[in-house]
Design an enzyme around this catalytic site. Structure first.
Site, PDB file in Angstrom:
ATOM      1  N   HIS A 261       3.161  -0.350   3.351  1.00 29.48           N
ATOM      2  CA  HIS A 261       4.502  -0.929   3.402  1.00 29.48           C
ATOM      3  C   HIS A 261       4.698  -1.677   4.719  1.00 29.48           C
ATOM      4  CE1 HIS A 261       6.324   2.191   0.385  1.00 29.48           C
ATOM      5  NE2 HIS A 261       5.762   1.168  -0.225  1.00 29.48           N
TER       6      HIS A 261
ATOM      7  N   TYR B  30      11.374   4.932  -0.924  1.00 32.50           N
ATOM      8  CA  TYR B  30      10.307   5.319  -1.847  1.00 32.50           C
ATOM      9  C   TYR B  30      10.141   6.820  -1.942  1.00 32.50           C
ATOM     10  CZ  TYR B  30       5.923   3.880  -4.170  1.00 32.50           C
ATOM     11  OH  TYR B  30       4.925   3.607  -5.071  1.00 32.50           O
TER      12      TYR B  30
END
Length: 303
Positions: free
Chosen positions: A270, A279
């Site tokens: 990420h 997430y």
């Protein structure tokens, strides 16, 4: 296509080439941008916009309002406005616009739609696949690697043999935005990759792809999705099994065990920590609680 829309098309085509050649975005992302910009061109032409410099903040709001009236949900509208902002930013970089008129337009809030992770017991149940069938061995190797390394579906499908070092317990993947990252391989992933590699030549590989279809070609994303779903049913898992759920479970289990948000961010590839935070179900209250418990300057004495 109207004359106005035809005049708007060439810059869009140039932007899509930029996404493909320079940004090297995935084909699906390119298709998504093209679809949203085509819809925006038609709406802009209806508003009398015949050249992109004619688009101002008021007209951007009108584009958003018309999209919403046409039945676009909040998440789809947010995607459309994001595509427009990216395109207009590119026009600014090319000197076509002096400023991005979509910058100040607020994106509608949408609810979180995150997949429910599989708990550890269910994961063990899912991964309890025997050695009787070479395709079952391949599937277990894919499941072990995806869950063990937190890969995206495209990363799993795109994995080549030369990017896997079993002796070192490492693999290299090409993530979003053509960013390469090195990841550790767990013990079980190594074991099942070894099992699969002992059988891989039976499929007469057409190239260096790690995971092959029954025809010896690189396995497709659709085939992976289908096989994972089938194994979920066969192994008696109560929820639908798909690749993203394994990646999500990897992130959740890693965070629950380690509490190291930065490490999980790196493993997932990420770019922003906030993406990892969403997430893995973290919210600000949880982070504040950890902060209060751990930081020496945060601890408060009883009054």
């Amino acid at each position: 296509m109207s004359l106005s829309a035809a005049n708007l098309q060439p810059p869009v085509d140039a932007f899509l080439r930029y996404l493909k050649v320079e940004r090297q975005l995935s084909p699906l992302t390119q298709i998504s941008y093209a679809r949203q910009l085509q819809a925006l061109m038609a709406l802009a032409a209806d508003l009398g916009v015949s050249a992109w410099p004619m688009l101002d903040a008021a007209k951007v709001r009108q584009l958003a309002a018309r999209s919403k009236r046409a039945g676009l949900q909040s998440s789809s509208l947010a995607l459309r406005l994001s595509a427009l902002r990216s395109f207009l930013d590119w026009l600014v970089s090319q000197g076509v616009l002096s400023a991005n008129p979509a910058k100040g337009i607020r994106t509608p809030r949408s609810g979180r739609h995150l997949p429910k992770n599989i708990d550890v017991d269910e994961m063990n149940q899912l991964l309890n696949i025997d050695l009787n069938d070479p395709l079952a061995v391949r599937d277990r190797a894919m499941l072990e690697v995806m869950y063990g390394a937190g890969l995206r579906l495209a990363e799993l499908v795109g994995l080549d043999c030369r990017y896997v070092d079993l002796a070192a317990g490492e693999l290299w993947v090409m993530g979003k935005g053509s960013k390469e990252r090195k990841l550790p391989l767990g013990r079980m992933a190594i074991v099942w990759l070894q099992h699969w590699l002992a059988l891989r030549d039976l499929f007469a590989p057409a190239d260096d792809a790690m995971f092959l279809s029954s025809q010896g070609k690189r396995i497709s994303a659709r085939n992976v999705q289908k096989r994972f779903a089938e194994w979920g049913v066969k192994q008696g898992i109560n929820s639908h099994i798909h690749p993203h759920k394994l990646r999500h479970s990897f992130a959740t289990h890693m965070l629950e065990s380690s509490g190291d948000l930065r490490a999980v961010q790196e493993l997932l590839g990420h770019a922003n920590l906030t993406t990892t935070q969403i997430y893995t179900h973290l919210d600000f209250q949880h982070l504040a609680k950890v902060y209060d418990a751990a930081h020496p300057r945060a601890k408060r004495g009883k009054s």
